[in-house]
Scaffold this active site. Sequence first.
Site, PDB file in Angstrom:
ATOM      1  N   ASP A  42       3.997  63.535  82.940  1.00  0.00           N
ATOM      2  CA  ASP A  42       2.301  63.499  82.048  1.00  0.00           C
ATOM      3  C   ASP A  42       3.174  64.749  81.358  1.00  0.00           C
ATOM      4  O   ASP A  42       3.123  65.830  81.529  1.00  0.00           O
ATOM      5  CB  ASP A  42       1.429  62.623  82.300  1.00  0.00           C
ATOM      6  N   ASP A  44       0.213  66.048  78.457  1.00  0.00           N
ATOM      7  CA  ASP A  44      -1.274  66.983  78.579  1.00  0.00           C
ATOM      8  C   ASP A  44      -1.910  66.557  79.841  1.00  0.00           C
ATOM      9  O   ASP A  44      -2.651  65.908  79.848  1.00  0.00           O
ATOM     10  CB  ASP A  44      -1.815  67.074  77.539  1.00  0.00           C
TER      11      ASP A  44
END
Length: 209
Positions: A42, A44
Site C-alpha cells: 500500500d 499512503d
Amino acid sequence: MTSAPKVPYGPDGHPWLFAPDGRRGHPRVPVSRALPGAVLFDRDGTLIRDVPYNGDPGRVRPMPYARAAVDAVRRRGIPVAVVTNQSGVARGLLTLGAVEAVRRRVEELLGPFDLWAVCPHGPGDGCGCRKPLPGLIHAACAALGTEPGRAAVLGDIGADLAAARAAGARGVLVPNEVTRPEEITAAEHTAPDLLTAVRRLTARPEGDP
C-alpha cells in the site's frame, strides 16, 4: 503495458498500471516457492506518510524503515509493487500528472518498483479495483506473472487486508496512528514496522540454499 492509462476512469474502468522504464516485474533471480511471488505495498500510511489527496511530490515523506524494507525484498529477487486507492482523481482533486509526480518522487526516495497499480475511482463508481475489493491485487499479480495466492500485501488499514483476503493473498497489517484497534485485533498477521514484516516474509526457508 503502457506507462500511463489510455482511457478515462469510469464505472466500468480498470486500474491504472504503471511499469516505469519498461520494467515488467519478473523475478531477477530464481525465487524459492517458499517465498512470496511478489510483495505488494500500500502507498499512503504504509510506504509514505498519509497526506490526504496529495499531488505534491514535495510533501512525500517515507514511513520508518520503508527504504530498507523494500530493498530487503529486492535483494531476494522478489518483484515489488504498489497497490493504491487514489479516489482524489474521481473527486477532481488529483490529475494523472499529479499521481505520476508523486510516483516519481516515491521512487527517488525508495528506489524503483516493478509495477504501480492505481485505482482512480471513487467509492460510488462501482469499480472492482478499489480496496477492499481485490481488483488491484489481481491486476498487479497478472502483470507480474505470479498467482495471487503467492503474493503478500502489506498495508496499514483493514481495507488492505480485506483486499488481500478476497484475492487469496497473504495480508500483513503494519499499524500506524490511524489504524483502528479493531483492525489490529482482526488481522491474522501483523508487524510493528515494515522491515520486520518483510524480514518475516522473506526469511530463508530451512534447507533453502
